[in-house]
Write a protein that holds these residues in place. Structure first.
Motif: not given
Length: 165
Positions: A1-8, A68-78
């Motif tokens: 399994m892979v651990k990541l963060r999406i919107n913290s 693994e360790g990916m950090e994703v942000e789905t909402e921001n100004k850009d």
């Protein structure tokens, strides 16, 4: 399994899963037109863009695999500005006849335009129009409402295997 963060939010996903699927499986909505879990990935609509830490530019979540360790942000100004531009492009030739459309009130394009789009168009040119066309017993091509997501093409090729389009 892979651990990541999406919107913290910490997410655990199977290797090979896309960011889109991992997000949706964990209650995080990413707007999309072309993505469908039963169809192959096309990445046509470009509205599912997200920021991934240490990547130089936004990526489509439906074509990007989790890591693994990916950090994703789905909402921001850009991201909102990119989605606004994508929607403006879709609406260049899309008729703004929502009150008479049979999808009024149940239209993803209308919903996303409300969330991310503009309240006016920069285009004053006449919109291109097409006639509707029956494409076999399962699909009716209504090109005036098409955002070129290719779901109909993939459906006919992959599910029915009839390939009318």
């Amino acid at each position: 399994m892979v651990k990541l963060r999406i919107n913290s939010k910490e997410i655990i996903a199977e290797p090979g899963t896309t960011v889109m699927k991992a997000a949706l499986d964990n209650g995080i909505f990413i707007p999309h037109f072309c993505y469908h879990p039963a169809l192959s990935i096309s990445g046509n609509c470009r509205i599912c863009v997200v920021n991934v830490k240490n990547m130089p530019k936004p990526v489509t979540s439906c074509t990007t695999g989790v890591a693994e360790g990916m950090e994703v942000e789905t909402e921001n100004k850009d991201i909102a500005a990119i989605r606004k531009s994508v929607l403006e492009f879709f609406l260049i030739n899309h008729p703004i006849d929502c009150p008479v459309c049979d999808q009024a009130g149940e239209c993803t394009l209308q919903d996303f335009t409300y969330l991310y789009g503009s309240d006016h168009s920069r285009f004053s040119e006449e919109k291109r129009t097409w006639h509707t066309k029956d494409v076999g017993p399962l699909v009716k091509l209504w090109a005036n409402r098409c955002v070129l997501c290719a779901r109909c093409v993939r459906f006919l090729n992959e599910i029915t295997k009839t390939g009318e389009l």
